[in-house]
Design an enzyme around this catalytic site. Structure first.
Site, mmCIF file in Angstrom:
data_model
loop_
_atom_site.group_PDB
_atom_site.id
_atom_site.type_symbol
_atom_site.label_atom_id
_atom_site.label_comp_id
_atom_site.label_asym_id
_atom_site.label_seq_id
_atom_site.Cartn_x
_atom_site.Cartn_y
_atom_site.Cartn_z
ATOM 1 N N GLY A 79 0.808 -1.339 0.151
ATOM 2 C CA GLY A 79 0.118 -0.179 -0.210
ATOM 3 C C GLY A 79 0.907 1.337 0.206
ATOM 4 O O GLY A 79 0.354 2.303 -0.571
ATOM 5 N N CYS A 80 1.899 1.281 1.238
ATOM 6 C CA CYS A 80 2.718 2.691 0.394
ATOM 7 C C CYS A 80 3.335 2.686 -0.518
ATOM 8 O O CYS A 80 3.713 3.746 -0.680
ATOM 9 C CB CYS A 80 3.784 2.405 2.621
ATOM 10 N N THR A 81 4.232 1.413 -1.005
ATOM 11 C CA THR A 81 4.383 1.723 -2.276
ATOM 12 C C THR A 81 3.585 2.172 -3.016
ATOM 13 O O THR A 81 4.224 2.936 -3.958
ATOM 14 C CB THR A 81 5.509 0.026 -2.623
ATOM 15 N N GLY A 138 3.416 6.169 -2.732
ATOM 16 C CA GLY A 138 4.561 6.676 -2.822
ATOM 17 C C GLY A 138 4.751 6.608 -4.308
ATOM 18 O O GLY A 138 4.846 7.875 -5.280
#
Length: 153
Positions: free
Chosen positions: A43-45, A48
């Site tokens: 999710g964070c990738t 970003g």
């Protein structure tokens, strides 16, 4: 004192990729401050990469983007390089900013309760006043919604 919409954010200083970041140093620009749980997670990738892809439009709208998590500067440097992120990442290892913005929550992970960052985004105007906040963010569509809010400010 917790932060609140339409109230000034207290000045802060934090270690980041590319050097120390202060809120006062970003005055004159709108600031999208997004908190995410962990470098190199799906999710964070995705989040970003979406901020990266729309970064030119954020800049055109007079905004800077800064990501924040509790990861180390070394982890951030690797994550930033891997994703080719054009904006800095703050290493909030002591949770100073996480506490200021109230983003640490108890979450369920693999059936266990863990303390972690609730994915959240804050839009701060050029004078340092909080104008919008999104808490408990779901990644799909969020970056576009944030860009629309920046353009409307």
């Amino acid at each position: 004192m917790p932060i609140a919409v339409d109230q000034p954010i207290p000045d802060f200083s934090a270690p980041a990729t590319g050097g120390e970041i202060t809120l006062s140093g970003l005055r004159g620009k709108k600031l999208v401050l997004y908190f995410y749980p962990k470098d190199n997670t799906p999710g964070c990738t995705t989040e970003g990469l979406q901020f990266r892809d729309l970064y030119p439009q954020f800049q055109k709208a007079g905004a800077e983007i800064v990501g924040v998590s509790r990861d180390s500067l070394r982890s951030h440097e690797n994550f930033k390089a891997k994703l080719e992120l054009p904006f800095p990442l703050i290493a909030d290892t002591d949770e100073t900013l996480c506490s200021l913005f109230g983003v640490i929550k108890m979450k369920k992970m693999y059936g266990k309760e863990v303390r972690g960052i609730e994915r959240s985004t804050f839009l701060i105007d050029a004078q340092g006043v909080l104008r919008r906040e999104w808490r408990g963010v779901k990644v799909p569509g969020h970056v576009e919604e944030t860009l629309e809010a920046v353009q409307a400010l």
